[in-house]
Motif scaffolding. Structure first.
Motif, PDB file in Angstrom:
ATOM      1  N   MET A  87     -53.233 -15.127  26.662  1.00 58.34           N
ATOM      2  CA  MET A  87     -53.917 -16.421  26.730  1.00 58.34           C
ATOM      3  C   MET A  87     -55.200 -16.319  27.553  1.00 58.34           C
ATOM      4  SD  MET A  87     -52.544 -20.046  28.290  1.00 58.34           S
ATOM      5  CE  MET A  87     -50.999 -19.945  27.391  1.00 58.34           C
ATOM      6  N   GLU A  88     -55.083 -15.686  28.712  1.00 53.51           N
ATOM      7  CA  GLU A  88     -56.255 -15.523  29.585  1.00 53.51           C
ATOM      8  C   GLU A  88     -57.332 -14.693  28.899  1.00 53.51           C
ATOM      9  OE1 GLU A  88     -57.186 -14.277  34.211  1.00 53.51           O
ATOM     10  OE2 GLU A  88     -55.605 -13.208  33.113  1.00 53.51           O
ATOM     11  N   ALA A  89     -56.906 -13.628  28.214  1.00 56.17           N
ATOM     12  CA  ALA A  89     -57.865 -12.765  27.533  1.00 56.17           C
ATOM     13  C   ALA A  89     -58.576 -13.518  26.407  1.00 56.17           C
ATOM     14  CB  ALA A  89     -57.153 -11.537  26.975  1.00 56.17           C
ATOM     15  N   MET A  90     -57.820 -14.331  25.674  1.00 54.19           N
ATOM     16  CA  MET A  90     -58.434 -15.111  24.600  1.00 54.19           C
ATOM     17  C   MET A  90     -59.448 -16.105  25.156  1.00 54.19           C
ATOM     18  SD  MET A  90     -55.319 -15.791  21.915  1.00 54.19           S
ATOM     19  CE  MET A  90     -56.426 -16.536  20.729  1.00 54.19           C
ATOM     20  N   ALA A  91     -59.076 -16.746  26.271  1.00 59.50           N
ATOM     21  CA  ALA A  91     -60.010 -17.685  26.896  1.00 59.50           C
ATOM     22  C   ALA A  91     -61.258 -16.953  27.398  1.00 59.50           C
ATOM     23  CB  ALA A  91     -59.329 -18.414  28.053  1.00 59.50           C
ATOM     24  N   ASP A  92     -61.054 -15.769  27.968  1.00 57.93           N
ATOM     25  CA  ASP A  92     -62.201 -14.977  28.416  1.00 57.93           C
ATOM     26  C   ASP A  92     -63.110 -14.622  27.239  1.00 57.93           C
ATOM     27  OD1 ASP A  92     -61.448 -15.014  31.065  1.00 57.93           O
ATOM     28  OD2 ASP A  92     -60.559 -13.010  31.060  1.00 57.93           O
ATOM     29  N   GLY A  93     -62.475 -14.296  26.105  1.00 58.89           N
ATOM     30  CA  GLY A  93     -63.270 -14.005  24.921  1.00 58.89           C
ATOM     31  C   GLY A  93     -64.074 -15.208  24.477  1.00 58.89           C
ATOM     32  N   GLY A  94     -63.477 -16.378  24.544  1.00 61.56           N
ATOM     33  CA  GLY A  94     -64.195 -17.601  24.194  1.00 61.56           C
ATOM     34  C   GLY A  94     -65.365 -17.858  25.120  1.00 61.56           C
ATOM     35  N   VAL A  95     -65.151 -17.611  26.416  1.00 56.85           N
ATOM     36  CA  VAL A  95     -66.236 -17.774  27.390  1.00 56.85           C
ATOM     37  C   VAL A  95     -67.359 -16.789  27.089  1.00 56.85           C
ATOM     38  CG1 VAL A  95     -66.850 -17.543  29.834  1.00 56.85           C
ATOM     39  CG2 VAL A  95     -64.738 -18.705  29.182  1.00 56.85           C
ATOM     40  N   CYS A 144     -39.426 -12.318  30.773  1.00 59.26           N
ATOM     41  CA  CYS A 144     -40.640 -11.594  31.165  1.00 59.26           C
ATOM     42  C   CYS A 144     -41.796 -11.869  30.221  1.00 59.26           C
ATOM     43  CB  CYS A 144     -40.369 -10.092  31.197  1.00 59.26           C
ATOM     44  SG  CYS A 144     -38.989  -9.591  32.240  1.00 59.26           S
ATOM     45  N   GLY A 145     -41.465 -12.182  28.968  1.00 56.95           N
ATOM     46  CA  GLY A 145     -42.494 -12.344  27.954  1.00 56.95           C
ATOM     47  C   GLY A 145     -43.531 -13.410  28.267  1.00 56.95           C
ATOM     48  N   GLY A 146     -43.159 -14.405  29.076  1.00 60.34           N
ATOM     49  CA  GLY A 146     -44.141 -15.422  29.445  1.00 60.34           C
ATOM     50  C   GLY A 146     -45.355 -14.808  30.126  1.00 60.34           C
ATOM     51  N   ALA A 147     -45.119 -13.834  31.005  1.00 59.71           N
ATOM     52  CA  ALA A 147     -46.227 -13.175  31.695  1.00 59.71           C
ATOM     53  C   ALA A 147     -47.110 -12.427  30.701  1.00 59.71           C
ATOM     54  CB  ALA A 147     -45.688 -12.213  32.753  1.00 59.71           C
ATOM     55  N   PHE A 148     -46.485 -11.839  29.674  1.00 61.47           N
ATOM     56  CA  PHE A 148     -47.270 -11.116  28.672  1.00 61.47           C
ATOM     57  C   PHE A 148     -48.154 -12.090  27.892  1.00 61.47           C
ATOM     58  CE2 PHE A 148     -43.126  -8.439  28.290  1.00 61.47           C
ATOM     59  CZ  PHE A 148     -43.316  -7.935  29.571  1.00 61.47           C
ATOM     60  N   LEU A 149     -47.573 -13.232  27.528  1.00 65.42           N
ATOM     61  CA  LEU A 149     -48.338 -14.219  26.766  1.00 65.42           C
ATOM     62  C   LEU A 149     -49.461 -14.830  27.599  1.00 65.42           C
ATOM     63  CD1 LEU A 149     -45.611 -16.124  24.705  1.00 65.42           C
ATOM     64  CD2 LEU A 149     -47.151 -14.319  23.952  1.00 65.42           C
ATOM     65  N   TRP A 150     -49.195 -15.038  28.885  1.00 65.24           N
ATOM     66  CA  TRP A 150     -50.269 -15.575  29.735  1.00 65.24           C
ATOM     67  C   TRP A 150     -51.428 -14.590  29.856  1.00 65.24           C
ATOM     68  CZ3 TRP A 150     -45.659 -17.659  32.695  1.00 65.24           C
ATOM     69  CH2 TRP A 150     -45.505 -19.021  32.458  1.00 65.24           C
ATOM     70  N   GLN A 151     -51.128 -13.300  29.840  1.00 69.01           N
ATOM     71  CA  GLN A 151     -52.217 -12.324  29.838  1.00 69.01           C
ATOM     72  C   GLN A 151     -53.041 -12.443  28.562  1.00 69.01           C
ATOM     73  OE1 GLN A 151     -49.934  -8.570  30.876  1.00 69.01           O
ATOM     74  NE2 GLN A 151     -51.711  -8.309  32.197  1.00 69.01           N
TER      75      GLN A 151
END
Length: 270
Positions: free
Chosen positions: A184-192, A175-182
């Protein structure tokens, strides 16, 4: 004698990842795929050159029978396969990926005593970077485990556990992959939000996670030590870490793992 080494009953995302890995080691014509939507199995079989057939075909002709179905569907699938399995004169091993279902419960569903191997993989198996925990019942021999692990060697890392820990391991590594992808997405959003182009922000976040995991494994150091190494006094990293602590990120991740483990246990009782 089995015509196939591996038979996959159910070809969803997780099973598809394992098929991909298996075909790196095993001749595709030694693998048979089946799915309740035949077109899905046919598409995967065409991609890798595997055989395709019914659930009964996979159960009758494979040494290792992967049960890639949801826990709620397992009883019905195994009930349909009982006559096929009971009629076999050669040895076979059931391989379950279903959350929460113990080897003992699976044996009850199958209606006969048989070797059962319970595994908990993740979708990174498709790129050879999976983390797969496994627990055999007493009927599985060490030779069979070696053969299975050799056939799936390209899936990633394997670790044997006592069965009562499998649900906990699944909550972290599965299940942890889904947590990490969240994250990852949040970090990318922060970069944007800070002005980075979307594709670059996502590249940086994804490569960061891949590299951080590799560094952790290779160094053998505790994550807290590695974190401290990049937190300079009064620097930008510790400023970000302080915000994460204020927002309760660590507590939220721990709660997510615990919730996933508890849900796995609930699924096994349905």
């Amino acid at each position: 004698m089995a015509n196939y080494l591996f038979g996959f009953i159910g070809t969803g995302n997780m099973a598809g990842a394992l098929v991909h890995a298996a075909c790196e080691r095993v001749a595709p014509d030694k693998i048979i795929l089946s799915n309740r939507t035949p077109a899905k199995a046919e598409a995967l079989a065409k991609k890798f050159g595997c055989a395709v057939g019914s659930n009964a075909d996979a159960a009758a002709g494979s040494k290792y029978i992967f049960l890639g179905v949801k826990p709620q569907m397992m009883a019905d699938v195994l009930a349909d396969l009982r006559p096929v399995l009971a009629a076999r004169q050669d040895r076979f091993i059931l391989v379950s990926m279903a959350a929460g279902l113990t080897t003992g419960r699976l044996e009850e569903m199958a209606g006969l005593p048989c070797p059962i191997l319970r595994i908990m993989p993740n979708t990174a198996c498709a790129v050879g970077a999976g983390m797969i925990t496994y627990a055999p019942n007493a009927a599985v021999t060490e030779e069979e485990l070696r053969e299975f692990l050799d056939g799936m060697v390209f899936a990633g890392a394997f670790d044997r556990l006592e069965e009562h820990l499998i649900d906990a391991a699944s909550a972290v590594a599965g299940c942890g992959g889904a947590f990490l992808w969240q994250v990852m997405e949040a970090m990318a959003d922060g970069g944007v939000a800070c002005g980075l182009p979307r594709d670059k922000a996502l590249l940086y976040a994804a490569q960061l996670m891949a590299g951080t995991g590799k560094l952790t494994l290779n160094s053998g150091l505790h994550p807290g030590v590695l974190k401290d190494q990049v937190c300079s006094p009064g620097g930008s990293t510790i400023a970000g870490v302080r915000v994460m602590e204020e927002r309760g990120v660590r507590g939220a991740v721990m709660d997510a793992v615990i919730a996933a483990e508890q849900r796995s246990r609930e699924l096994g009782k349905q």
